[in-house]
Design a protein around this motif. Structure first.
Motif, mmCIF file in Angstrom:
data_model
loop_
_atom_site.group_PDB
_atom_site.id
_atom_site.type_symbol
_atom_site.label_atom_id
_atom_site.label_comp_id
_atom_site.label_asym_id
_atom_site.label_seq_id
_atom_site.Cartn_x
_atom_site.Cartn_y
_atom_site.Cartn_z
ATOM 1 N N GLU A 173 0.832 -1.196 0.000
ATOM 2 C CA GLU A 173 0.000 0.000 0.000
ATOM 3 C C GLU A 173 0.873 1.255 0.000
ATOM 4 O O GLU A 173 1.974 1.262 0.552
ATOM 5 C CB GLU A 173 -0.897 0.031 1.244
ATOM 6 C CG GLU A 173 -1.965 -1.038 1.262
ATOM 7 C CD GLU A 173 -3.155 -0.679 0.388
ATOM 8 O OE1 GLU A 173 -3.244 0.492 -0.047
ATOM 9 O OE2 GLU A 173 -3.984 -1.566 0.136
ATOM 10 N N ASP A 174 0.314 2.323 -0.573
ATOM 11 C CA ASP A 174 1.068 3.571 -0.673
ATOM 12 C C ASP A 174 1.523 4.088 0.684
ATOM 13 O O ASP A 174 2.618 4.621 0.804
ATOM 14 C CB ASP A 174 0.204 4.642 -1.347
ATOM 15 C CG ASP A 174 0.049 4.377 -2.822
ATOM 16 O OD1 ASP A 174 0.837 3.572 -3.353
ATOM 17 O OD2 ASP A 174 -0.852 4.971 -3.446
ATOM 18 N N TYR A 175 0.668 3.906 1.712
ATOM 19 C CA TYR A 175 1.054 4.510 2.987
ATOM 20 C C TYR A 175 2.236 3.791 3.621
ATOM 21 O O TYR A 175 2.990 4.396 4.377
ATOM 22 C CB TYR A 175 -0.127 4.613 3.953
ATOM 23 C CG TYR A 175 -0.915 3.354 4.165
ATOM 24 C CD1 TYR A 175 -2.072 3.125 3.448
ATOM 25 C CD2 TYR A 175 -0.525 2.399 5.085
ATOM 26 C CE1 TYR A 175 -2.814 1.981 3.634
ATOM 27 C CE2 TYR A 175 -1.273 1.253 5.277
ATOM 28 C CZ TYR A 175 -2.411 1.050 4.555
ATOM 29 O OH TYR A 175 -3.147 -0.087 4.735
ATOM 30 N N VAL A 176 2.422 2.517 3.311
ATOM 31 C CA VAL A 176 3.592 1.811 3.833
ATOM 32 C C VAL A 176 4.839 2.245 3.055
ATOM 33 O O VAL A 176 5.881 2.541 3.634
ATOM 34 C CB VAL A 176 3.391 0.284 3.751
ATOM 35 C CG1 VAL A 176 4.655 -0.428 4.195
ATOM 36 C CG2 VAL A 176 2.224 -0.132 4.617
ATOM 37 N N TYR A 180 5.237 5.017 1.548
ATOM 38 C CA TYR A 180 5.552 6.408 1.892
ATOM 39 C C TYR A 180 6.207 6.506 3.265
ATOM 40 O O TYR A 180 7.108 7.310 3.478
ATOM 41 C CB TYR A 180 4.288 7.264 1.830
ATOM 42 C CG TYR A 180 4.572 8.746 1.903
ATOM 43 C CD1 TYR A 180 5.476 9.317 1.026
ATOM 44 C CD2 TYR A 180 3.970 9.556 2.854
ATOM 45 C CE1 TYR A 180 5.769 10.666 1.081
ATOM 46 C CE2 TYR A 180 4.252 10.904 2.925
ATOM 47 C CZ TYR A 180 5.152 11.463 2.040
ATOM 48 O OH TYR A 180 5.446 12.797 2.102
ATOM 49 N N ARG A 216 2.691 -0.326 13.505
ATOM 50 C CA ARG A 216 1.661 0.698 13.379
ATOM 51 C C ARG A 216 1.095 0.805 11.975
ATOM 52 O O ARG A 216 0.011 1.322 11.785
ATOM 53 C CB ARG A 216 2.214 2.067 13.801
ATOM 54 C CG ARG A 216 2.592 2.141 15.248
ATOM 55 C CD ARG A 216 1.370 1.893 16.100
ATOM 56 N NE ARG A 216 1.691 1.907 17.499
ATOM 57 C CZ ARG A 216 0.974 2.586 18.396
ATOM 58 N NH1 ARG A 216 -0.066 3.289 18.013
ATOM 59 N NH2 ARG A 216 1.305 2.533 19.664
ATOM 60 N N TYR A 217 1.833 0.373 11.002
ATOM 61 C CA TYR A 217 1.371 0.552 9.627
ATOM 62 C C TYR A 217 0.947 -0.773 9.003
ATOM 63 O O TYR A 217 -0.141 -0.880 8.457
ATOM 64 C CB TYR A 217 2.461 1.236 8.783
ATOM 65 C CG TYR A 217 2.584 2.703 9.106
ATOM 66 C CD1 TYR A 217 3.145 3.137 10.307
ATOM 67 C CD2 TYR A 217 2.101 3.679 8.234
ATOM 68 C CE1 TYR A 217 3.226 4.472 10.636
ATOM 69 C CE2 TYR A 217 2.187 5.032 8.551
ATOM 70 C CZ TYR A 217 2.752 5.414 9.750
ATOM 71 O OH TYR A 217 2.810 6.748 10.055
ATOM 72 N N ASN A 246 -3.043 -2.473 10.170
ATOM 73 C CA ASN A 246 -4.051 -2.515 9.111
ATOM 74 C C ASN A 246 -4.422 -3.947 8.747
ATOM 75 O O ASN A 246 -5.556 -4.210 8.374
ATOM 76 C CB ASN A 246 -3.549 -1.776 7.870
ATOM 77 C CG ASN A 246 -3.738 -0.285 7.997
ATOM 78 O OD1 ASN A 246 -4.837 0.219 7.891
ATOM 79 N ND2 ASN A 246 -2.658 0.427 8.279
ATOM 80 N N GLY A 277 -0.012 10.596 -6.103
ATOM 81 C CA GLY A 277 -1.250 10.006 -5.584
ATOM 82 C C GLY A 277 -1.341 10.066 -4.089
ATOM 83 O O GLY A 277 -1.345 9.060 -3.392
ATOM 84 N N SER A 329 -3.688 7.985 -1.019
ATOM 85 C CA SER A 329 -3.569 6.818 -0.153
ATOM 86 C C SER A 329 -2.219 6.743 0.548
ATOM 87 O O SER A 329 -1.827 5.694 0.978
ATOM 88 C CB SER A 329 -3.789 5.561 -0.986
ATOM 89 O OG SER A 329 -2.996 5.622 -2.143
ATOM 90 N N VAL A 330 -1.513 7.860 0.670
ATOM 91 C CA VAL A 330 -0.196 7.773 1.300
ATOM 92 C C VAL A 330 -0.252 7.973 2.807
ATOM 93 O O VAL A 330 0.754 7.838 3.478
ATOM 94 C CB VAL A 330 0.816 8.775 0.712
ATOM 95 C CG1 VAL A 330 1.050 8.485 -0.744
ATOM 96 C CG2 VAL A 330 0.376 10.181 0.936
ATOM 97 N N LEU A 331 -1.425 8.320 3.330
ATOM 98 C CA LEU A 331 -1.519 8.476 4.780
ATOM 99 C C LEU A 331 -2.200 7.240 5.357
ATOM 100 O O LEU A 331 -3.177 6.743 4.797
ATOM 101 C CB LEU A 331 -2.320 9.738 5.117
ATOM 102 C CG LEU A 331 -1.651 11.036 4.660
ATOM 103 C CD1 LEU A 331 -2.623 12.197 4.743
ATOM 104 C CD2 LEU A 331 -0.425 11.332 5.480
ATOM 105 N N ASN A 332 -1.680 6.774 6.454
ATOM 106 C CA ASN A 332 -2.214 5.568 7.092
ATOM 107 C C ASN A 332 -3.701 5.764 7.433
ATOM 108 O O ASN A 332 -4.041 6.647 8.211
ATOM 109 C CB ASN A 332 -1.401 5.296 8.360
ATOM 110 C CG ASN A 332 -1.694 3.951 8.942
ATOM 111 O OD1 ASN A 332 -2.685 3.308 8.591
ATOM 112 N ND2 ASN A 332 -0.844 3.505 9.835
#
Lengths: 334, 331
Positions: A230-233, A235, A249-250, A254, B106, B109-112
């Motif tokens: 996923e993008d948030y991981v 990032y 936490r990430y 999730n 994008g 979706s980069v924030l948890n």
């Protein structure tokens, strides 16, 4: 506002499910071809006793009333509900006149204890191992974990149970072979009895835990390996957050959401019993109770066990629904 | 001295299929320098290797991406670092987020999704600032100050990412990326998927941060309008190589490489009502790149030499580098 929008609809849904489930429990046994009253009368006459036809007729009526089979369907249904609310599930047919509720009361703690402990253990271990596998995919530990989890999982449960029993109760007699506690042991809340209880429960619990770990492991691994992309991981990596924080936490945070749904659903099933475990290890519990009730056509007992099951599963669902917003903010306020 | 010095960088994606190894040559021998305090733009079509180049120079290298050769050297005020020779966990991680920062593509979706936004800020601060003489209140004051400076509301800090609009999320992400005053910011298509009004806001936000914090910025996007608006110097990438690099005004006014000329010809111009044309054909597959100049199958002026030899990126006039034999000949 949130209470009104979120809690009340779900509670209504819960009550509806309970109502439909319990009604089905009432209808289905009545569609069976065997009549428990006739069954009971046949058993009596089969003993060769001479019975006066008038007495038989009288006895039939008494039995019908006891079994809740008197009058039309609607009348029976209303009586059924009335009895339910007073906690009376009727007498067991086969162990007449012991009330069903008492039989369940005896068996339930065994089943609930056994299944609850094995479920929680396997869930915890499987989830943690799945998380480790995904966080360190190329480490040797992860590869060993995966090899065992995938290798053991396809073994049929009864074989696993028998192998454990033969190995650890017969070849190396470390654990007792049968029963929930030693025969003649004094039942009470003291260390000696608890240790005895644990010793007896160890093999049945192990047999379930060892196999179930694999399932939880695979589910966690699959979900977490999607989360890791996923993008948030990605990032979080790009911002240089510490690896430990990203894992817990990430990634895990999730990936654990579907795991918790699975756990809660399975918690509901602990009222259904674990038949094979109970048979292989001669362990007391709901499974055997239900099994013998089905063989004997003991309606009241079947209905009683099923009602517990229905209440268990739907309460578990309600609880998931209620705690879900705490786990996943995206379902809040919907 | 230049801030970033990239030398002969080759970053390939390696995959194996049926026992055969495929190499996607996403970045194939790229060299450039970025000066301190400038905004360096990288433009090119989708799939030309822009984003891979960013990943490689920021040291975010994960299989299947591999660095075959090359160096990326950062000259910070106090030290020089060759990021590719650092260890991932111990050293690179310490540089990312505080010295190098990312404004991602994008930002939807980069924030948890399960963490409140202020927690994301806290995570970043915890990761990079020493715990001594630091309190939660101070941290939050720092965040507040930064948000004030960027003209963002403090209230959004208590929200979850899904409760914000796309534009808001992008601005929050920019705030997050710049809170620790990084020396270098990589912006990977920061305006893609936003409407023009929000795009303008984002561009202004980036300009503002750059002015205040005096950072060096590398801006990657396919949107030439954004480049014209924001950048000091611009590099055009084609099929894993830089084909032209110059000052942004020079490049727009006197494009030398046929590909750049075609790109600029496709843009609408004020007062010019003629039909715009695009470059013929499609970009080549980066698995089987054409021999010689990679642009020759689409180039109207390709010669026999272009099909055989690979043109070098050479300086044709001060600050203007082009990789084309036509320019070499005319010099």
């Amino acid at each position: 506002m949130v209470f009104k929008k979120y809690f009340i609809p779900r509670f209504i849904q819960y009550l509806t499910v309970l109502f439909i489930g319990i009604t089905l429990v009432f209808i289905i046994p009545r569609l069976l071809p065997s009549d428990p009253v006739e069954h009971q009368l046949n058993r009596m006459t089969a003993q060769g006793q001479y019975l006066d036809p008038a007495a038989v007729e009288e006895m039939r009526e008494t039995l019908q009333e006891l079994y809740g089979l008197k009058g039309g369907l609607l009348e029976q249904y209303l009586i059924y509900w009335k009895r339910l609310f007073t906690g009376n599930l009727g007498p067991s047919f086969t162990q007449f006149p012991t009330p069903v509720i008492q039989l369940i009361k005896i068996s339930l703690p065994w089943t609930a204890g056994l299944l609850l402990v094995s479920l929680l253990l396997s869930w915890l271990i499987g989830t943690v191992l799945g998380g480790i596998k995904v966080s360190f995919p190329n480490s040797i530990v992860a590869k060993i974990i995966e090899f065992f989890a995938m290798g053991i999982r396809p073994i049929p449960y009864y074989i696993m149970a028998l192998v454990l029993l033969i190995l650890f109760a017969f070849v190396f007699p470390v654990f007792p072979m049968t029963g929930g506690y030693s025969m003649g042991a004094e039942i009470g809340f003291n260390l000696k009895f608890i240790l005895d209880l644990l010793r007896h429960a160890f093999l049945p619990i192990m047999s379930m835990v060892v196999l179930e770990i694999g399932g939880w492991f695979i589910q966690m691994r699959n979900v977490a390996s999607n989360v890791i992309e996923e993008d948030y991981v990605v990032y979080a990596e790009a911002l240089g957050l510490p690896k430990i924080k990203i894992i817990f936490r990430y990634i895990m945070r999730n990936a654990i959401i579907p795991q918790i749904t699975g756990l809660a659903l399975n918690l509901g099933f602990i009222f259904g019993g674990a038949l094979i475990t109970e048979i292989v290890f001669s362990y007391p519990g709901i499974g055997t109770l239900l099994y013998s009730a089905i063989l004997a056509g003991d309606y009241n007992l079947i209905m009683g066990v099923n009602i517990f099951s229905i209440v268990g599963v739907s309460t578990a669902m309600l609880i998931i629904d209620l705690i879900y917003p705490l786990l996943d903010p995206r379902v809040r306020y919907q | 001295m230049s801030m970033i010095d990239v030398k002969e960088l080759k970053a390939y994606y390696t995959t194996e299929k049926y026992g055969r190894i495929y190499r996607v040559r996403a970045v194939d021998g790229v060299s450039f320098q970025v000066h301190k305090n400038e905004i360096y733009g990288i433009a090119g079509e989708s799939g030309c290797g822009k984003s891979t180049l960013l990943k490689a120079i920021s040291g975010l290298i994960k299989p299947p991406l591999e660095i075959l050769e090359g160096e990326v050297i950062y000259n910070f005020d106090d030290q020089s670092l060759n990021i590719l020779s650092l260890q991932e966990d111990k050293q690179r991680r310490k540089v990312r987020g505080i010295r190098l920062s990312h404004i991602p593509q994008g930002s939807m979706s980069v924030l948890n999704p399960v963490r409140r936004i202020r927690k994301s800020f806290q995570d970043l601060i915890d990761a990079h600032l020493k715990l001594e003489n630091r309190t939660h209140l101070n941290d939050m004051n720092m965040v507040k100050k930064h948000l004030d400076a960027l003209g963002l509301e403090w209230n959004v800090m208590h929200s979850f990412p899904h409760q914000l609009s796309g534009g808001m999320r992008q601005r929050i992400t920019i705030a997050l990326a710049t809170i620790l005053k990084p020396d270098i910011i990589f912006a990977d298509e920061p305006t893609t998927a936003l409407d023009v009004v929000v795009q303008r806001g984002v561009v202004q936000l980036i300009k503002k941060i750059k002015k205040e914090q005096q950072n060096t910025l590398i801006m990657v996007t396919h949107d030439l309008a954004i480049h014209a608006n924001l950048c000091d110097r611009l590099a055009i990438m084609y099929a894993g190589k830089i084909v032209e690099e110059a000052d942004v005004n020079l490049l727009f006014n006197q494009p030398k490489h046929p590909y750049t000329q075609m790109l600029l010809d496709s843009l609408p111009k004020l007062g010019d009502k003629s039909t715009r044309t695009s470059a013929p054909g499609t970009p080549p597959s980066l698995i089987n790149v054409p021999p010689g100049c990679r642009f020759h199958p689409r180039c109207p002026e390709a010669t026999e030499r272009c099909r055989r030899e690979i043109p070098e990126l050479v300086e044709v006039e001060k600050g203007h580098r082009v990789a084309c034999f036509l320019e070499e000949g005319s010099k």
